[in-house]
Design an enzyme around this catalytic site. Structure first.
Site, mmCIF file in Angstrom:
data_model
loop_
_atom_site.group_PDB
_atom_site.id
_atom_site.type_symbol
_atom_site.label_atom_id
_atom_site.label_comp_id
_atom_site.label_asym_id
_atom_site.label_seq_id
_atom_site.Cartn_x
_atom_site.Cartn_y
_atom_site.Cartn_z
ATOM 1 N N TYR A 180 -0.841 -0.490 10.213
ATOM 2 C CA TYR A 180 -1.046 -0.836 8.808
ATOM 3 C C TYR A 180 0.150 -0.387 7.980
ATOM 4 O O TYR A 180 0.641 -1.117 7.117
ATOM 5 C CB TYR A 180 -2.333 -0.195 8.300
ATOM 6 C CG TYR A 180 -2.738 -0.658 6.915
ATOM 7 C CD1 TYR A 180 -3.239 -1.942 6.717
ATOM 8 C CD2 TYR A 180 -2.637 0.186 5.814
ATOM 9 C CE1 TYR A 180 -3.619 -2.380 5.462
ATOM 10 C CE2 TYR A 180 -3.013 -0.235 4.550
ATOM 11 C CZ TYR A 180 -3.511 -1.517 4.381
ATOM 12 O OH TYR A 180 -3.879 -1.956 3.125
ATOM 13 N N SER A 240 0.855 -1.191 0.000
ATOM 14 C CA SER A 240 0.000 0.000 0.000
ATOM 15 C C SER A 240 0.888 1.237 0.000
ATOM 16 O O SER A 240 2.033 1.192 0.472
ATOM 17 C CB SER A 240 -0.891 -0.003 1.255
ATOM 18 O OG SER A 240 -1.538 1.246 1.424
#
Length: 265
Positions: free
Chosen positions: A160, A150
């Site tokens: 994350y 990502s």
């Protein structure tokens, strides 16, 4: 055959194993690769969704599709996937590590066991699958590993970002190490993409707090990333917009970068 080399007419199709294949980017990878004539091994927890997708792809593209219903956080299930990756009789040419989930940004109030599962699924599981896939790929002198990361890897965003940064760092090293031996490793770093990922976080469409120009469509993300992987790139950042965002984020002061990472979910 190197993954950068086009297949000759009449050559057998490549076999691609995709985790998290039942929805989102995983299903889009399956659709685009099926259209290219690849044989697929689809892995996810949702047996019904996997079987439905497999039936659709077989009917539409006349390809071979295997289904492995597996929870990759369960050792016995994960071992079945590893056995499929290591078989020499029906070798896997491309591994796409796509399985994952998100958590709220409030690390301090998140359930720590959920955080541990998050870390395991994003880092330990793909590490184990890569390790299993690498040896037969290196023996053949060809192969391709795609790790779905990502742009959060470049912008502080709770745990994350941390797990995605690990994927990017490993992919960069592994591509340099194994690329000359015919096995390329690519980290795909999309920005906000229209899939069911945010809905699974309990956030209805339109409530993520992200302007429309920052959203990408899954078909574009997948097609760009497959092109970059076939070119042997270690990192793929689909869309010019996010290439610019990542370039700017590298020079942002940590406090500002952290505030930027708080936008959306």
């Amino acid at each position: 055959m190197s993954p950068q080399t086009p297949r000759a007419a009449g050559a057998p199709s490549r076999t691609v194993l995709i985790t998290g294949a039942s929805s989102g980017l995983g299903a889009e990878y399956a659709a685009q690769l099926a259209a290219q004539g690849a044989s697929l091994v689809l892995v996810a927890r949702d047996t019904e969704a996997l079987e439905a997708l497999a039936a659709e792809l077989r009917a539409r593209h006349r390809i071979h599709v295997e289904v492995i219903a597996a929870d990759l956080l369960v050792a016995a299930d994960r071992d079945r996937v590893i056995r499929r990756l290591t078989t020499r009789e029906q070798p896997v040419d491309t591994l796409i590590n796509n399985a994952g989930f998100g958590l709220p940004l409030e690390f301090e109030t998140n359930d720590i066991e959920a955080e541990a599962r998050h870390l395991q699924l994003h880092n330990e599981v793909p590490m184990r699958l890569r390790h299993a896939a690498l040896q037969p790929m290196l023996e053949r002198g060809s192969g391709q590993i795609i790790n779905v990361a990502s742009v959060a890897a470049f912008i502080p965003r709770s745990t994350y970002s941390a797990v995605k940064q690990w994927l990017v760092t490993f992919s960069r090293w592994a591509n340099g190490r194994y690329g000359p031996q015919g096995v390329t490793v690519t980290a795909v770093c999309p920005g906000y993409t229209h899939t069911n990922f945010h809905e699974r976080l309990g956030l209805p469409p339109g409530e993520e707090g992200i302007p429309g120009w920052m959203w990408l469509e899954a078909p574009r993300v997948v097609s760009d990333s497959l092109r970059d992987a076939d070119r042997g790139k270690s990192v793929s950042i689909p869309s010019f917009t996010y290439k610019v965002i990542v370039a700017v984020a590298r020079f942002a002061p940590p406090a500002l970068a952290a505030r930027l990472g708080e936008r959306g979910r």
